[in-house]
Design an enzyme around this catalytic site. Structure first.
Site, PDB file in Angstrom:
ATOM      1  N   ASN A  11       7.316  -0.153  34.207  1.00  0.00           N
ATOM      2  CA  ASN A  11       7.735  -0.926  35.380  1.00  0.00           C
ATOM      3  C   ASN A  11       8.881  -0.183  36.056  1.00  0.00           C
ATOM      4  O   ASN A  11      10.021  -0.252  35.603  1.00  0.00           O
ATOM      5  CB  ASN A  11       8.183  -2.331  34.921  1.00  0.00           C
ATOM      6  N   LYS A  13      10.214  -0.661  38.918  1.00  0.00           N
ATOM      7  CA  LYS A  13      11.100  -1.493  39.751  1.00  0.00           C
ATOM      8  C   LYS A  13      11.350  -0.777  41.089  1.00  0.00           C
ATOM      9  O   LYS A  13      10.441  -0.153  41.618  1.00  0.00           O
ATOM     10  CB  LYS A  13      12.383  -1.836  38.986  1.00  0.00           C
ATOM     11  N   HIS A  95       7.972 -11.824  36.694  1.00  0.00           N
ATOM     12  CA  HIS A  95       9.086 -11.079  36.090  1.00  0.00           C
ATOM     13  C   HIS A  95      10.389 -11.852  36.335  1.00  0.00           C
ATOM     14  O   HIS A  95      10.572 -12.449  37.396  1.00  0.00           O
ATOM     15  CB  HIS A  95       9.166  -9.680  36.696  1.00  0.00           C
ATOM     16  N   GLU A  97      13.210 -10.889  37.116  1.00  0.00           N
ATOM     17  CA  GLU A  97      13.958 -10.461  38.304  1.00  0.00           C
ATOM     18  C   GLU A  97      13.392 -11.103  39.561  1.00  0.00           C
ATOM     19  O   GLU A  97      14.107 -11.305  40.550  1.00  0.00           O
ATOM     20  CB  GLU A  97      13.949  -8.924  38.387  1.00  0.00           C
ATOM     21  N   GLU A 165       9.462 -11.257  27.522  1.00  0.00           N
ATOM     22  CA  GLU A 165      10.660 -10.489  27.872  1.00  0.00           C
ATOM     23  C   GLU A 165      11.877 -11.413  27.908  1.00  0.00           C
ATOM     24  O   GLU A 165      12.113 -12.074  28.936  1.00  0.00           O
ATOM     25  CB  GLU A 165      10.501  -9.860  29.253  1.00  0.00           C
ATOM     26  N   GLY A 171      17.275  -4.675  30.450  1.00  0.00           N
ATOM     27  CA  GLY A 171      18.278  -3.790  31.032  1.00  0.00           C
ATOM     28  C   GLY A 171      19.644  -3.860  30.367  1.00  0.00           C
ATOM     29  O   GLY A 171      20.598  -3.251  30.833  1.00  0.00           O
ATOM     30  N   SER A 211      14.706  -3.627  26.938  1.00  0.00           N
ATOM     31  CA  SER A 211      15.476  -2.549  26.281  1.00  0.00           C
ATOM     32  C   SER A 211      14.691  -1.816  25.201  1.00  0.00           C
ATOM     33  O   SER A 211      15.258  -1.396  24.179  1.00  0.00           O
ATOM     34  CB  SER A 211      16.804  -3.092  25.714  1.00  0.00           C
TER      35      SER A 211
HETATM   36  P1  PGA Z   1      14.129  -2.592  30.492  1.00  0.00           P
HETATM   37  O1  PGA Z   1      13.286  -3.503  31.519  1.00  0.00           O
HETATM   38  O2  PGA Z   1      13.138  -1.856  29.647  1.00  0.00           O
HETATM   39  O3  PGA Z   1      14.936  -1.699  31.376  1.00  0.00           O
HETATM   40  O4  PGA Z   1      14.966  -3.538  29.685  1.00  0.00           O
HETATM   41  C1  PGA Z   1      12.148  -4.186  31.077  1.00  0.00           C
HETATM   42  C2  PGA Z   1      11.544  -4.959  32.216  1.00  0.00           C
HETATM   43  O5  PGA Z   1      12.289  -5.467  33.060  1.00  0.00           O
HETATM   44  O6  PGA Z   1      10.329  -5.096  32.314  1.00  0.00           O
END
Ligand code: PGA
Length: 254
Positions: A11, A13, A95, A97, A165, A171, A211
């Site tokens: 992903n 982003k 997601h 976000e 998640e 993140g 992460s």
């Molecule tokens: P990350 O993001 O691996 O940077 O923690 C995962 C995600 O948001 O899908």
């Protein structure tokens, strides 16, 4: 062995935007060309979809979102049908976000219906916040998020991937422990069994995300109910992403 084909999803982003990053896209595509026992999906920003679709044979093309609308006068929207005709096979929905940006369960469910009708596979994200976890609400939150998204129009199970998640892990550099992730992914499977899918819940692939990196991936790959990972930061370079693919490619007894 579970028989489920692991799925590793990148992903990107709102990254990989400038010329140097696009060069990395090409290197990336070459490096993950034709994986064997695992499926790799790459979800670039919309603007990089064309570049990736013409350069990456070994990966399935994914989007990070799609419109709730089928078509029509909706300025700025990118519909599921547009994506499908462009060669996109997967779309991430729900997601955290996007939920934080205001997407509510109704909107996510509407997008899911559009995606499934257009023939896309949906990677549906679910996960609790730190506060919800502290209040012991993880299972309640996840059950609601999955139920709301698939409740009104259950897709065939092979069009659905669930990504667990935890919001606090995304993140942050602090991943869930493999044990924690395994237990919650097993719980997800139980929720799916009550969703009216036309496929056994045991056949639906469930990813862990948050992460994940080359150092901790082996722990997740060894878990029987974790069928892959959804990756943000570590998916931005081949050096950190390829080990994640390799971890699930290795013939571990699952
Ligand atoms: P990350 O993001 O691996 O940077 O923690 C995962 C995600 O948001 O899908």
């Amino acid at each position: 062995m579970s028989g489920r084909r692991p799925i590793i999803s990148a992903n990107w982003k709102a990254n990989q935007g400038d010329a140097a990053d696009r060069q990395r896209v090409m290197e990336f595509a070459a490096a993950v060309d034709a994986p064997g026992g695992v499926e790799v999906t790459v979800h670039p920003p919309y603007t990089a979809l064309a570049e990736l679709s013409s350069s990456a044979d070994g990966v399935s093309l994914g989007a990070q979102d799609c419109s709730r609308f089928e078509d029509g006068a909706h300025t700025g929207e990118v519909t599921a049908t547009m994506l499908q005709t462009f060669g996109v096979e997967y779309v991430i929905l729900g997601h955290s976000e996007r939920r934080l940006a205001g997407e509510d369960p109704t909107l996510i469910a509407e997008k899911g219906v559009r995606a499934w009708r257009a023939g896309l596979n949906v990677i549906l994200c679910c996960g609790e916040s730190a506060a919800e976890r502290d209040r012991g609400q993880t299972e309640e939150v996840i059950a609601a998020q999955i139920g709301e998204a698939v409740g009104c129009a259950p897709p065939s199970g092979d069009r659905l991937v669930i990504a667990y998640e935890p919001v606090w892990a995304i993140g942050s550099g602090v991943a869930a422990s493999p044990h924690e992730a395994q237990e919650t992914c097993l719980f997800v499977r139980g929720v799916l069994a009550d969703c009216g899918l036309d496929l056994e819940a045991d056949d639906v692939r469930v990813q862990y995300g948050g992460s994940v990196n080359p150092t901790n991936v082996a722990g997740f790959a060894a878990c029987p109910d974790i069928d892959g990972v959804l990756v943000g930061g570590a998916s931005l370079t081949p050096a950190t992403f390829i080990p994640l693919v390799d971890a699930f490619e290795a013939p571990v007894l699952r």
